[in-house]
Design a protein around this motif. Structure first.
Motif, PDB file in Angstrom:
ATOM      1  N   PHE A  30      11.195 -10.628   0.779  1.00 49.01           N
ATOM      2  CA  PHE A  30      12.130  -9.771   1.338  1.00 49.01           C
ATOM      3  C   PHE A  30      11.457  -8.444   2.127  1.00 49.01           C
ATOM      4  CE2 PHE A  30      15.532 -11.467  -1.728  1.00 49.01           C
ATOM      5  CZ  PHE A  30      16.235 -11.796  -0.565  1.00 49.01           C
ATOM      6  N   ARG A  31      10.337  -8.001   1.205  1.00 47.81           N
ATOM      7  CA  ARG A  31       9.722  -6.697   1.639  1.00 47.81           C
ATOM      8  C   ARG A  31       9.134  -6.877   3.072  1.00 47.81           C
ATOM      9  NH1 ARG A  31       6.477  -4.450   3.752  1.00 47.81           N
ATOM     10  NH2 ARG A  31       4.355  -3.484   2.980  1.00 47.81           N
TER      11      ARG A  31
ATOM     12  N   HIS B 235       9.528   0.848   5.415  1.00 46.40           N
ATOM     13  CA  HIS B 235       9.077   0.603   6.664  1.00 46.40           C
ATOM     14  C   HIS B 235       9.925   1.730   7.622  1.00 46.40           C
ATOM     15  CE1 HIS B 235      12.557  -1.625   8.342  1.00 46.40           C
ATOM     16  NE2 HIS B 235      12.597  -2.082   6.951  1.00 46.40           N
TER      17      HIS B 235
ATOM     18  N   GLU C 163      11.828   2.075  -5.263  1.00 46.75           N
ATOM     19  CA  GLU C 163      11.650   0.857  -6.121  1.00 46.75           C
ATOM     20  C   GLU C 163      10.007   0.679  -6.014  1.00 46.75           C
ATOM     21  OE1 GLU C 163      12.086  -3.742  -6.391  1.00 46.75           O
ATOM     22  OE2 GLU C 163      12.343  -3.060  -4.578  1.00 46.75           O
TER      23      GLU C 163
ATOM     24  N   PRO D  28      18.819  -7.019  -1.781  1.00 47.83           N
ATOM     25  CA  PRO D  28      17.794  -7.847  -2.168  1.00 47.83           C
ATOM     26  C   PRO D  28      17.322  -7.312  -3.597  1.00 47.83           C
ATOM     27  CG  PRO D  28      17.582  -6.975   0.041  1.00 47.83           C
ATOM     28  CD  PRO D  28      18.823  -6.428  -0.571  1.00 47.83           C
TER      29      PRO D  28
ATOM     30  N   PRO E 124      10.839  -7.084   7.388  1.00 48.64           N
ATOM     31  CA  PRO E 124      10.984  -6.123   8.666  1.00 48.64           C
ATOM     32  C   PRO E 124       9.520  -6.131   9.243  1.00 48.64           C
ATOM     33  CG  PRO E 124      11.344  -5.320   6.543  1.00 48.64           C
ATOM     34  CD  PRO E 124      11.178  -6.664   6.245  1.00 48.64           C
TER      35      PRO E 124
ATOM     36  N   ILE F 103       2.619  -0.811   0.451  1.00 49.40           N
ATOM     37  CA  ILE F 103       3.902  -0.756  -0.134  1.00 49.40           C
ATOM     38  C   ILE F 103       4.595  -1.946  -0.599  1.00 49.40           C
ATOM     39  CG2 ILE F 103       6.140  -0.102   0.733  1.00 49.40           C
ATOM     40  CD1 ILE F 103       5.189   1.858   2.719  1.00 49.40           C
ATOM     41  N   VAL F 104       4.992  -2.015  -1.811  1.00 44.49           N
ATOM     42  CA  VAL F 104       5.349  -3.213  -2.487  1.00 44.49           C
ATOM     43  C   VAL F 104       6.845  -3.302  -2.676  1.00 44.49           C
ATOM     44  CG1 VAL F 104       5.001  -4.748  -4.663  1.00 44.49           C
ATOM     45  CG2 VAL F 104       3.176  -3.070  -3.902  1.00 44.49           C
ATOM     46  N   GLY F 105       7.545  -2.184  -2.789  1.00 44.38           N
ATOM     47  CA  GLY F 105       8.875  -2.043  -2.882  1.00 44.38           C
ATOM     48  C   GLY F 105       9.717  -2.271  -1.710  1.00 44.38           C
ATOM     49  N   MET F 106      11.042  -2.776  -1.964  1.00 47.60           N
ATOM     50  CA  MET F 106      12.001  -2.715  -0.698  1.00 47.60           C
ATOM     51  C   MET F 106      12.636  -1.723  -0.549  1.00 47.60           C
ATOM     52  SD  MET F 106      13.844  -6.518  -1.687  1.00 47.60           S
ATOM     53  CE  MET F 106      13.454  -6.601  -3.302  1.00 47.60           C
TER      54      MET F 106
ATOM     55  N   SER G 148      10.590 -10.767  -3.991  1.00 44.85           N
ATOM     56  CA  SER G 148      10.789  -9.523  -3.479  1.00 44.85           C
ATOM     57  C   SER G 148       9.650  -9.194  -2.517  1.00 44.85           C
ATOM     58  CB  SER G 148      10.655  -8.459  -4.827  1.00 44.85           C
ATOM     59  OG  SER G 148       9.745  -7.763  -4.601  1.00 44.85           O
ATOM     60  N   LEU G 149       8.488  -9.734  -2.537  1.00 44.87           N
ATOM     61  CA  LEU G 149       7.505  -9.318  -1.630  1.00 44.87           C
ATOM     62  C   LEU G 149       8.010 -10.277  -0.125  1.00 44.87           C
ATOM     63  CD1 LEU G 149       4.117  -9.886  -3.366  1.00 44.87           C
ATOM     64  CD2 LEU G 149       5.165  -7.755  -2.356  1.00 44.87           C
TER      65      LEU G 149
END
Lengths: 256, 287
Positions: A160-161, B136, B98, A128, A164, B91-94, A157-158
């Motif tokens: 995608f984040r 996560h 990041e 991603p 979950p 939390i912003v990143g994947m 990207s948010l």
């Protein structure tokens, strides 16, 4: 899960995401006007790339499963409703299978299946982060229209984040409703819709609250719309130039 | 250095001010706890420190920069890092890496410099091994440490935390406080909100906010030992302090500014040995 990223090390994984995005788009356009022989060639090419990516072919095939009923319908429509010369043994009174119908059904459905498979191979071999970084770079020219590719990439990207998070939240709401005696196995379409409505509204309000807090956290870390920099820098390598050259040759060949 | 002058903040003109005439200055390297009942204005106050909120009246100065001036916000937010209560929503990143890179990216640093800062920030909080993981999948304590790393990558001078351990289990709480104390020892200014009086006792200075006013500002030994007063505000004094006060009321000569079991144990055993000594001294004469 179909379309899920497989973190492996392969020539396909190592390609620059920009090249992969361009390749998928280009192949999709070219496929639309493909004939049966060129479709067969494309399929062989696809199987080869899929083998080179070291991802299991079964996983690619699994991604086709959800769209299969739609394509079966399409196949049948093409098969029976294309005018032309009827095939012997396959015609029953007014319902006729024609030579043209059979070719048409195989090519059209084959094209779409290959498109879905190509998209799935793309997401299986591209993380991603790479997808967002690649999109951000490719969309930079949109600046002329006043659109910021940085903001678009941030949004993607948010999204995608949050996937979950979304699943975790959905499960906990479901459990909370179960704990209060909700019957989650309600039968009938009306019951299912009622159930989904209950889940969706709670989920939406929770997600809005979460995003409110996320905005604060982002602002606290100095977020501002517009240009920013990234950890991952994209850089073309020799193989990327090779693939781009090959794509150009194929595109020109098909066009001529 | 933080300077707050006559700060008043009003969310809604219909209601009483969320903060009323606050005057406060915090020196570099201080370790400050903020306590007070819900709705007392704790969160509103700390949000003034990184310009998420700006004063209705009065001024907030961070290292000579006023939060009233929008042009200063970028630098103020670099100087003042903030950790929120819920680790998931910041939390912003994947991936872990990041996410840490988000702040430096906002500062517009080069990828090489971002990488350097990400590596050193993750090392500082002990998460180097988990750089490629999805956030996560971390535990609560790890998530808060990740949030801290995200701030450290921006090279802040002040770290403000809004109940950083409220959503964590005991081991997560210890984990986070060990990290916070390490940063304090490295010279960072730490300001945290807490409901837990034992946590507040760890600080060098305790601020008490009640109905938007700063009603106490002193060393924990002075503030947290005022049992009756804390109870009247709806706050629960530390249990050990309550115990010591009871013993004192019963006529034992004992100090009340005791916040850890170690010291309480010491004090009580001195007391008990003293008593036993008196008894054994007395016995022969009785016979």
């Amino acid at each position: 899960m179909p379309f899920q990223y497989y973190p492996l090390d392969s020539p396909v994984h190592r390609l620059d995401p920009r090249v992969k995005i361009i390749a998928v788009l280009l192949v999709s356009i070219l496929l639309l006007k493909a004939s049966l022989p060129s479709l067969a060639a494309a399929t062989v090419g696809f199987v080869f790339i899929s083998w080179a990516s070291r991802t299991p072919l079964t996983a690619v095939l699994k991604s086709l499963k959800p769209v299969l009923p739609f394509f079966i319908c399409l196949f049948i429509l093409y098969l029976f409703f294309t005018p032309g010369s009827p095939l012997p043994y396959l015609s029953f009174g007014p319902v006729q299978v024609t030579q043209e119908g059979l070719t048409m059904a195989i090519t059209q459905v084959g094209k779409f299946l290959l498109l879905v498979a190509a998209a799935s191979l793309f997401t299986m071999t591209t993380s991603p982060i790479e997808i967002t970084t690649g999109l951000e770079r490719l969309l930079r020219p949109l600046k002329v229209f006043g659109l910021s590719s940085h903001d678009l990439a941030m949004m993607i990207s948010l999204a995608f984040r949050f996937i979950p998070q979304f699943v975790i939240e959905l499960n906990s709401i479901r459990q909370a409703q179960q704990a209060r005696g909700a019957d989650l196995n309600e039968s009938g379409i009306a019951g299912k819709i009622r159930l989904m409505a209950g889940l969706a509204s709670t989920l939406a309000s929770n997600m809005f609250r979460r995003s409110d807090q996320l905005i604060d956290a982002m602002e606290a870390r100095g977020y501002h719309p517009g240009p920013r920099t990234y950890l991952n820098n994209l850089c073309f390598r020799r193989s990327d130039y090779g693939v781009l050259a090959a794509l150009t040759v194929i595109a020109v060949a098909v066009w001529l | 250095m933080i300077e707050i002058k006559n700060l008043t903040y009003i969310y809604d003109t219909q209601q009483s001010p969320a903060l009323e005439n606050i005057n406060l200055s915090i020196q570099p390297g201080e370790y400050v706890a903020i306590i007070g009942p819900n709705g007392g204005g704790k969160t509103t106050l700390i949000r003034q420190l990184n310009a998420l909120l700006t004063p209705t009246q009065g001024e907030v100065w961070i290292d000579g920069l006023s939060t009233g001036n929008v042009k200063n916000h970028k630098e103020i937010r670099r100087l003042v890092g903030m950790i929120f209560q819920n680790p998931d929503n910041q939390i912003v990143g994947m991936t872990v890496e990041e996410d840490v890179a988000f702040g430096p990216g906002n500062l517009g640093l080069s990828p090489a410099e971002i990488q350097r800062r990400v590596d050193s920030a993750l090392a500082a909080v002990g998460l180097s091994e988990l750089g490629k993981r999805a956030p996560h999948a971390l535990s609560g304590g790890q998530k808060q440490r990740l949030a801290l790393a995200g701030l450290l990558a921006m090279d802040p001078k002040i770290i403000v935390l809004d109940e950083p351990t409220a959503a964590l289990d005991t081991s997560g709480q210890t984990e986070v406080f060990r990290q916070i104390e390490k940063l304090h020892q490295q010279g960072l200014t730490i300001i945290f909100i807490t409901q837990d009086m034992e946590e507040a006792a760890r600080a060098d200075r305790v601020l008490v906010l009640h109905q938007g006013r700063l009603v106490a500002d002193d060393h924990p030994a002075q503030v947290l030992t005022r049992v009756e007063w804390l109870l009247s505000l709806g706050l629960a004094p530390p249990r050990l302090v309550q115990l010591m006060c009871r013993l004192r009321e019963s006529g034992f000569d004992i100090g009340t500014d005791v916040f850890d079991v170690e010291r309480a144990c010491q004090q009580i055993s001195t007391l008990v040995t003293g008593q036993r000594q008196m008894l054994t001294d007395r016995k022969p004469r009785e016979v």
